[in-house]
Design a protein around this motif. Sequence first.
Motif, PDB file in Angstrom:
ATOM      1  N   LYS A 129       0.841  -1.192   0.000  1.00  0.00           N
ATOM      2  CA  LYS A 129       0.000   0.000   0.000  1.00  0.00           C
ATOM      3  C   LYS A 129       0.873   1.237   0.000  1.00  0.00           C
ATOM      4  CE  LYS A 129      -3.923   2.178   2.350  1.00  0.00           C
ATOM      5  NZ  LYS A 129      -4.877   2.104   3.491  1.00  0.00           N
ATOM      6  N   LEU A 130       0.475   2.243  -0.779  1.00  0.00           N
ATOM      7  CA  LEU A 130       1.253   3.467  -0.922  1.00  0.00           C
ATOM      8  C   LEU A 130       0.693   4.557  -0.031  1.00  0.00           C
ATOM      9  CD1 LEU A 130       1.627   3.480  -4.808  1.00  0.00           C
ATOM     10  CD2 LEU A 130       3.176   2.489  -3.114  1.00  0.00           C
ATOM     11  N   GLY A 131       1.589   5.303   0.594  1.00  0.00           N
ATOM     12  CA  GLY A 131       1.184   6.390   1.475  1.00  0.00           C
ATOM     13  C   GLY A 131       1.904   7.673   1.129  1.00  0.00           C
ATOM     14  N   GLY A 132       1.576   8.739   1.869  1.00  0.00           N
ATOM     15  CA  GLY A 132       2.168  10.043   1.621  1.00  0.00           C
ATOM     16  C   GLY A 132       1.233  10.938   0.831  1.00  0.00           C
ATOM     17  N   SER A 133       1.538  12.230   0.825  1.00  0.00           N
ATOM     18  CA  SER A 133       0.678  13.217   0.164  1.00  0.00           C
ATOM     19  C   SER A 133       1.074  13.484  -1.277  1.00  0.00           C
ATOM     20  CB  SER A 133       0.712  14.537   0.949  1.00  0.00           C
ATOM     21  OG  SER A 133       2.042  15.031   1.038  1.00  0.00           O
ATOM     22  N   LEU A 134       2.218  12.957  -1.694  1.00  0.00           N
ATOM     23  CA  LEU A 134       2.696  13.247  -3.044  1.00  0.00           C
ATOM     24  C   LEU A 134       1.871  12.544  -4.110  1.00  0.00           C
ATOM     25  CD1 LEU A 134       4.878  14.618  -4.786  1.00  0.00           C
ATOM     26  CD2 LEU A 134       6.190  12.489  -4.603  1.00  0.00           C
ATOM     27  N   LEU A 135       1.527  11.298  -3.866  1.00  0.00           N
ATOM     28  CA  LEU A 135       0.792  10.496  -4.847  1.00  0.00           C
ATOM     29  C   LEU A 135      -0.707  10.647  -4.582  1.00  0.00           C
ATOM     30  CD1 LEU A 135       1.992   8.711  -7.093  1.00  0.00           C
ATOM     31  CD2 LEU A 135       1.456   6.734  -5.705  1.00  0.00           C
ATOM     32  N   VAL A 136      -1.381  11.439  -5.386  1.00  0.00           N
ATOM     33  CA  VAL A 136      -2.805  11.727  -5.192  1.00  0.00           C
ATOM     34  C   VAL A 136      -3.636  10.692  -5.941  1.00  0.00           C
ATOM     35  CG1 VAL A 136      -4.627  13.443  -5.457  1.00  0.00           C
ATOM     36  CG2 VAL A 136      -2.267  14.184  -5.020  1.00  0.00           C
ATOM     37  N   PRO A 137      -4.423   9.877  -5.229  1.00  0.00           N
ATOM     38  CA  PRO A 137      -5.197   8.830  -5.910  1.00  0.00           C
ATOM     39  C   PRO A 137      -6.146   9.349  -6.984  1.00  0.00           C
ATOM     40  CG  PRO A 137      -5.142   8.423  -3.544  1.00  0.00           C
ATOM     41  CD  PRO A 137      -4.549   9.783  -3.760  1.00  0.00           C
ATOM     42  N   LEU A 138      -6.660  10.566  -6.825  1.00  0.00           N
ATOM     43  CA  LEU A 138      -7.601  11.098  -7.802  1.00  0.00           C
ATOM     44  C   LEU A 138      -6.968  11.268  -9.185  1.00  0.00           C
ATOM     45  CD1 LEU A 138      -9.476  13.838  -5.724  1.00  0.00           C
ATOM     46  CD2 LEU A 138     -10.334  11.613  -6.425  1.00  0.00           C
ATOM     47  N   THR A 139      -5.641  11.364  -9.224  1.00  0.00           N
ATOM     48  CA  THR A 139      -4.953  11.599 -10.490  1.00  0.00           C
ATOM     49  C   THR A 139      -4.661  10.319 -11.251  1.00  0.00           C
ATOM     50  OG1 THR A 139      -3.924  13.573  -9.534  1.00  0.00           O
ATOM     51  CG2 THR A 139      -2.913  12.689 -11.532  1.00  0.00           C
ATOM     52  N   TYR A 140      -4.536   9.199 -10.538  1.00  0.00           N
ATOM     53  CA  TYR A 140      -4.040   7.975 -11.148  1.00  0.00           C
ATOM     54  C   TYR A 140      -5.140   6.929 -11.285  1.00  0.00           C
ATOM     55  CZ  TYR A 140       0.469  10.137 -10.325  1.00  0.00           C
ATOM     56  OH  TYR A 140       1.524  11.011 -10.332  1.00  0.00           O
TER      57      TYR A 140
END
Length: 441
Positions: A129-140
Amino acid sequence: MEVDSESNGLLQRKQALYKSLDERFEIQKLTYRGQQYSQIYFARLHLMRTLLYSLLPNWKPHLPVCNVLGLEMGKECIIVGTLYKHMKLKPCILDEYSKGRSPTQLIQSQRFTHPDDSLIMEDESGRVKLGGSLLVPLTYVTGLVVALHGKETAADDFLVEDILEAGLAEQIERPFQFDEDKYVVFISGISVGSSTSNPLQLQLFIDQITGHLGDDKDHMVASQIVQVVIAGNSVKIPSGLLNGQNLGSKDQSILSEPIKELDILLTQIASAVPLDIMPGPSDPANFSMPQQRLHRCLFPGSSRYNTFRSCTNPHDFVLDNLRFLGTSGQNIDDLDRYSEARDKLEFMERTLRWRHLAPTTPNTLGCYPYDDRDPFFIESCPHVYFVGNQDKYDTSLIKGSEGQLVRLICIPRFAETGVAVMLNMRNLDCCTLSFGAQINT
């Protein structure tokens, strides 16, 4: 080919050297042997991982590359894998058979994104599972292959600190020797047989591009049109007739009438200018991507001309060393349902930078179960990238890090807007041909 002009006699129509690159989208030589859709993901991961590995020395050469199973807590590294997006609102086919489902009919949403969506990265060894604020799920979306810099946390998540996408592919050099205007006309969503189709608008469009309408200036422009591309949804067949039952003679006539009418219209175009026609969701073609060519027997009149070409969807071709790539809109519409962006042009730009034409295949967009390759991988960056059957006309020009220049075009549904798009090959400028409809640009 000639264009009639009252004052100047006959104008010679300009021509362009055409080369089709649709072979990679053709599936007639392939046979289904029970292969599963996992194979296309493996092929995509292998292809994209090789590409991303070649980019790592210029990105983070000091960091080690690990697989998911080899992650160590607190140790910074790079992992390369396929993204999976867990979506709270994503429809599930099993819900239809759930005993506890509501007896009332569910209302289908147009977009299935939710703030609680999360991302997971997967490779052959496992998933994390990926965390952090850099990778925004709405974009991918599910199906993308990327490289991530980060470290495993105590919660067994991978904290993402940076992301590397494939970026725009290399581009063949755009010819600068054009000393004259040459135009390509795009139209989509003709929808012959639908209630929104206006025969007068369509006939005006045909008369305009064939040089039978307007003044001397219009005739001159018409003589400079070297290609017409119809990007899907050319007919609209009543859905009630497509129920798998045998049809009576009356219903057969209703079913075939829009196609006969379309052939008459295409014959007028093909007699004057080279014509490419792509299938779309409403056309009599296979549903899954890539859609195969509409059979020539559907067009007994227009197919007699050597200027008539039935093409695949997606469609890839070259005109005078200028590369064109486009779809009838399914790939961008599916991205719009499962991710968010400012507009459709941003979705188009993402597919180029992700170097994949339809990343949501086969998860939410149907496609043929390839087992050895992924035909939607973008090997060469086009000069013109077009998408049909959109709500409105829009266009932009984007530049890549290595000097790539791409014209993005959203082609509106003609039956609803009365708008076609004309591209000047000399400078990649775009304008609209409007027939009784106003648009917002």
